[in-house]
Design a protein around this motif. Structure first.
Motif, PDB file in Angstrom:
ATOM      1  N   PRO A 325       0.837  -1.215   0.000  1.00 59.29           N
ATOM      2  CA  PRO A 325       0.000   0.000   0.000  1.00 59.29           C
ATOM      3  C   PRO A 325       0.866   1.257   0.000  1.00 59.29           C
ATOM      4  CG  PRO A 325      -0.740  -1.545   1.679  1.00 59.29           C
ATOM      5  CD  PRO A 325       0.570  -2.049   1.182  1.00 59.29           C
ATOM      6  N   LYS A 326       0.516   2.216  -0.863  1.00 60.05           N
ATOM      7  CA  LYS A 326       1.282   3.454  -0.951  1.00 60.05           C
ATOM      8  C   LYS A 326       1.137   4.276   0.320  1.00 60.05           C
ATOM      9  CE  LYS A 326       2.208   7.325  -4.038  1.00 60.05           C
ATOM     10  NZ  LYS A 326       1.836   8.018  -5.307  1.00 60.05           N
ATOM     11  N   HIS A 327      -0.074   4.314   0.867  1.00 62.02           N
ATOM     12  CA  HIS A 327      -0.325   5.042   2.110  1.00 62.02           C
ATOM     13  C   HIS A 327      -0.993   4.089   3.096  1.00 62.02           C
ATOM     14  CE1 HIS A 327       0.796   8.888   0.378  1.00 62.02           C
ATOM     15  NE2 HIS A 327       0.033   8.621  -0.662  1.00 62.02           N
ATOM     16  N   PRO A 328      -0.205   3.227   3.774  1.00 60.15           N
ATOM     17  CA  PRO A 328      -0.816   2.215   4.647  1.00 60.15           C
ATOM     18  C   PRO A 328      -1.662   2.818   5.758  1.00 60.15           C
ATOM     19  CG  PRO A 328       1.565   2.351   4.986  1.00 60.15           C
ATOM     20  CD  PRO A 328       1.262   3.139   3.762  1.00 60.15           C
ATOM     21  N   GLU A 329      -1.319   4.039   6.212  1.00 60.50           N
ATOM     22  CA  GLU A 329      -2.087   4.634   7.306  1.00 60.50           C
ATOM     23  C   GLU A 329      -3.511   4.990   6.888  1.00 60.50           C
ATOM     24  OE1 GLU A 329      -0.078   8.064   5.181  1.00 60.50           O
ATOM     25  OE2 GLU A 329       0.362   5.979   5.695  1.00 60.50           O
ATOM     26  N   ARG A 330      -3.772   5.019   5.564  1.00 59.94           N
ATOM     27  CA  ARG A 330      -5.113   5.335   5.075  1.00 59.94           C
ATOM     28  C   ARG A 330      -5.886   4.082   4.667  1.00 59.94           C
ATOM     29  NH1 ARG A 330      -3.358  10.004   0.731  1.00 59.94           N
ATOM     30  NH2 ARG A 330      -2.001  11.241   2.122  1.00 59.94           N
ATOM     31  N   HIS A 331      -5.227   2.948   4.680  1.00 61.17           N
ATOM     32  CA  HIS A 331      -5.838   1.715   4.190  1.00 61.17           C
ATOM     33  C   HIS A 331      -6.693   1.091   5.295  1.00 61.17           C
ATOM     34  CE1 HIS A 331      -6.228  -2.229   2.336  1.00 61.17           C
ATOM     35  NE2 HIS A 331      -5.685  -1.730   1.221  1.00 61.17           N
ATOM     36  N   ALA A 332      -7.971   0.885   5.023  1.00 64.74           N
ATOM     37  CA  ALA A 332      -8.909   0.416   6.049  1.00 64.74           C
ATOM     38  C   ALA A 332      -8.501  -0.935   6.625  1.00 64.74           C
ATOM     39  CB  ALA A 332     -10.320   0.336   5.459  1.00 64.74           C
ATOM     40  N   PHE A 333      -8.098  -1.887   5.761  1.00 62.86           N
ATOM     41  CA  PHE A 333      -7.739  -3.213   6.265  1.00 62.86           C
ATOM     42  C   PHE A 333      -6.466  -3.158   7.111  1.00 62.86           C
ATOM     43  CE2 PHE A 333      -5.691  -7.458   5.616  1.00 62.86           C
ATOM     44  CZ  PHE A 333      -6.587  -8.177   6.403  1.00 62.86           C
ATOM     45  N   VAL A 334      -5.519  -2.307   6.728  1.00 62.18           N
ATOM     46  CA  VAL A 334      -4.292  -2.180   7.514  1.00 62.18           C
ATOM     47  C   VAL A 334      -4.610  -1.593   8.886  1.00 62.18           C
ATOM     48  CG1 VAL A 334      -2.035  -1.057   7.648  1.00 62.18           C
ATOM     49  CG2 VAL A 334      -2.826  -1.994   5.471  1.00 62.18           C
ATOM     50  N   SER A 353       4.464   1.451  17.017  1.00 64.36           N
ATOM     51  CA  SER A 353       3.544   1.381  15.887  1.00 64.36           C
ATOM     52  C   SER A 353       3.832   2.548  14.952  1.00 64.36           C
ATOM     53  CB  SER A 353       2.093   1.449  16.361  1.00 64.36           C
ATOM     54  OG  SER A 353       1.206   1.398  15.258  1.00 64.36           O
ATOM     55  N   GLN A 354       4.258   2.231  13.738  1.00 69.38           N
ATOM     56  CA  GLN A 354       4.514   3.251  12.725  1.00 69.38           C
ATOM     57  C   GLN A 354       3.811   2.817  11.447  1.00 69.38           C
ATOM     58  OE1 GLN A 354       8.898   3.385  12.940  1.00 69.38           O
ATOM     59  NE2 GLN A 354       8.699   5.492  13.655  1.00 69.38           N
ATOM     60  N   ILE A 355       2.483   2.888  11.494  1.00 64.75           N
ATOM     61  CA  ILE A 355       1.679   2.378  10.396  1.00 64.75           C
ATOM     62  C   ILE A 355       1.999   3.079   9.083  1.00 64.75           C
ATOM     63  CG2 ILE A 355      -0.238   3.933  10.941  1.00 64.75           C
ATOM     64  CD1 ILE A 355      -2.159   1.758  10.070  1.00 64.75           C
ATOM     65  N   GLU A 356       2.387   4.365   9.160  1.00 65.29           N
ATOM     66  CA  GLU A 356       2.676   5.099   7.932  1.00 65.29           C
ATOM     67  C   GLU A 356       3.898   4.561   7.201  1.00 65.29           C
ATOM     68  OE1 GLU A 356       4.879   7.035  11.268  1.00 65.29           O
ATOM     69  OE2 GLU A 356       2.840   6.293  10.957  1.00 65.29           O
ATOM     70  N   THR A 357       4.779   3.853   7.898  1.00 65.39           N
ATOM     71  CA  THR A 357       5.944   3.249   7.248  1.00 65.39           C
ATOM     72  C   THR A 357       5.761   1.770   6.979  1.00 65.39           C
ATOM     73  OG1 THR A 357       7.045   2.711   9.344  1.00 65.39           O
ATOM     74  CG2 THR A 357       7.441   4.910   8.432  1.00 65.39           C
TER      75      THR A 357
END
Length: 402
Positions: A325-334, A353-357
Motif C-alpha cells: 500500500p502506498k499510504h498504509p495509514e489510510r488503508h482500512a484493512f491495515v 507502531s509506525q503504520i505510515e511506514t
C-alpha cells in the motif's frame, strides 16, 4: 568484533588487558562530550536545515518558490523590500520601469489555445504598459511545446519572456534562446541583496534559502562544529573505524539468527530476505495466504546499517510489516490489522507502531547483558522471530481468511 583490536577479543586475559587500553579512551570521550555540550549550550553547534522553508521541506518545491517570488515582486507586500526586486527585474532586461505605475503580479494566469487547451503562465508582471512573463523551473524541464504556446498566447502584449532556472539556460537547455531571456534564482537573490534593515523575517528567510541553494554566501566560514572535528579528527576517525567494524559484526549476528531458526517453524512458514531493500536488510516469515488485494503481511526482522549504533536506530527491530500500500495509514484493512493485533503484540513487548511506514507493531532487539555481547544479540533476534511467529500466526490467519 574487530579482529585487529585486542580489547575486543573475548578471552578473560585479553579482556583484562583491554580494560587498561580502554580507560584512556573513556577519559577522552568524557572530555570531548563536555566540550561538545558547552558548544551546543552556547548555540554554536548547529545541524539540520538553516531556513524555515527548508525545515518545512519547501526549499525545492517549484510552486512554493514561485509563490514567494510573486510576493516579493509586489511593492506593497509586507516583505519590506518595496519595489527594489521588480525594478531590478525590469532593469536586468533593459525594460523601462515607471516607479509611479501600478505593479500587478498574477500567478497561474491562464489563456487558451484555439483548440481549447489551457496554458497557464507561472508569473505575469505588468507595470506601466510593460508585460513580463516568467516561466520558472527548479528541478523540472519544460513539457512539450509549453513555452512555444506561452509565447504565442501572450504575443498580443509583446510580453518579455523570461525563463527562470537554476543554471540560466533557455527552454531548449541551451545558454540562450531567440524568444526567451534566461534568468537564474541566483539573480533573484542578488535583486534582494542587501536587504534593508526593516526587511521582514519572511523575506530574509527566502533570501537565505536562495543563497544556500543557488548562490553563494561568500568566503566559507568554519562553524564551531567543524572546528571541533578539525581539532579532534584523528581520534574521531579511529572511533569511526571501530564503529564500521562493530556494525559489520552486528550484521553477521543477525544473519546468524535468521539462519538458525527452529526447523519446525521453517517447515510451517515461507521465509527469506526481501532483496528490494538494499539500505534496509529484511528477513521475513509469512504464509502465502497473508495477502488481501495489495496488502502483504509478514513477521519481519530489519535493520538499517547506516544507523546502527546511532541515536536513530541503534539495533535491529522485529515486528509485523505490511507491503505494497502506498499510504498504509489510510488503508482500512491495515488499520483493522493494527487494532486487532494490538493485544497479541503487547504480550510480546511490541509496543511501537509506525503504520505510515508499514510497521504495525514492533520493538528493537538489543543484546541482553552488555552491548558487546553479540552472541546474546543473535539469541535475542532468533527468539523474537520465533515468538512472533508462535503468537501472531493464528491471529494473522484469522484476519486474512475472515
Amino acid at each position: 568484533m574487530i579482529a585487529d583490536e585486542p580489547w575486543l577479543d573475548k578471552s578473560a586475559a585479553d579482556c583484562k588487558a583491554a580494560r587498561t587500553q580502554v580507560g584512556p579512551w573513556e577519559t577522552h570521550l568524557s572530555a570531548l562530550a563536555s566540550e561538545a555540550a558547552a558548544i551546543k549550550a552556547a548555540g554554536q553547534w548547529r545541524t539540520g536545515p538553516r531556513t524555515l522553508l527548508a525545515v518545512l521541506g519547501m526549499h525545492e518545491l517549484e510552486r512554493k518558490l514561485v509563490t514567494c517570488l510573486a510576493w516579493i515582486l509586489r511593492p506593497d507586500g509586507h516583505h519590506g523590500l518595496g519595489n527594489r526586486v521588480v525594478k531590478a527585474l525590469f532593469e536586468r532586461f533593459g525594460l523601462p520601469f515607471d516607479p509611479t505605475a501600478q505593479v500587478r503580479v498574477t500567478r497561474e494566469e491562464p489563456r487558451f489555445t484555439s483548440d481549447g487547451k489551457r496554458t497557464p503562465a507561472d508569473l505575469i508582471v505588468r507595470a506601466g504598459g510593460v508585460c513580463v512573463l516568467i516561466e520558472a523551473k527548479v528541478n523540472a524541464k519544460q513539457h512539450g511545446d509549453q513555452c512555444a504556446r506561452l509565447a504565442r498566447l501572450w504575443a498580443d502584449e509583446e510580453a518579455t519572456l523570461v525563463y527562470l532556472t537554476r543554471e540560466g539556460t533557455g527552454p531548449d537547455g541551451l545558454p540562450c534562446s531567440a524568444a526567451w531571456k534566461p534568468l537564474t534564482w541566483r539573480h533573484i537573490a542578488g535583486f534582494m541583496t542587501p536587504p534593508p534593515n526593516d526587511a521582514s523575517a519572511g523575506a530574509r528567510d527566502f533570501l537565505e534559502t536562495l543563497q544556500l541553494l543557488y548562490g553563494s554566501k561568500g568566503p566559507s566560514m568554519l562553524d564551531e562544529k567543524t572546528k571541533f572535528y578539525m581539532r579532534h579528527w584523528q581520534l574521531l576517525s579511529e572511533w569511526a573505524t571501530l564503529r564500521d567494524g562493530a556494525t559489520r559484526e552486528i550484521t553477521a549476528a543477525v544473519h546468524t539468527a535468521a539462519g538458525s531458526l527452529d526447523a519446525t517453524l521453517l517447515a510451517e512458514a515461507e521465509h527469506g530476505w526481501d532483496m528490494d531493500l538494499a539500505s534496509h536488510p529484511t528477513f521475513e516469515l509469512w504464509r502465502p495466504s497473508w495477502q488481501r488485494g495489495e496488502v502483504h503481511a509478514a513477521i519481519a526482522l530489519q535493520w538499517k546499517p547506516a544507523e546502527l549504533l546511532t541515536d536513530a536506530d541503534p539495533w535491529p527491530y522485529v515486528g509485523v510489516r505490511v507491503k505494497k500500500p502506498k499510504h498504509p495509514e489510510r488503508h482500512a484493512f491495515v488499520k483493522t490489522m493494527t487494532e486487532q493485533l494490538e493485544t497479541y503484540a503487547s504480550r510480546l513487548g511490541w509496543s511501537g507502531s509506525q503504520i505510515e511506514t508499514g510497521w504495525l507493531w514492533w520493538r528493537q532487539v538489543a543484546p541482553t547483558d552488555a552491548e558487546d555481547d553479540l552472541d546474546s544479540l543473535t539469541v535475542e533476534c532468533r527468539t523474537a522471530l520465533e515468538a512472533g511467529w508462535q503468537h501472531l500466526r493464528s491471529p494473522l490467519d484469522d484476519l486474512f481468511t475472515g
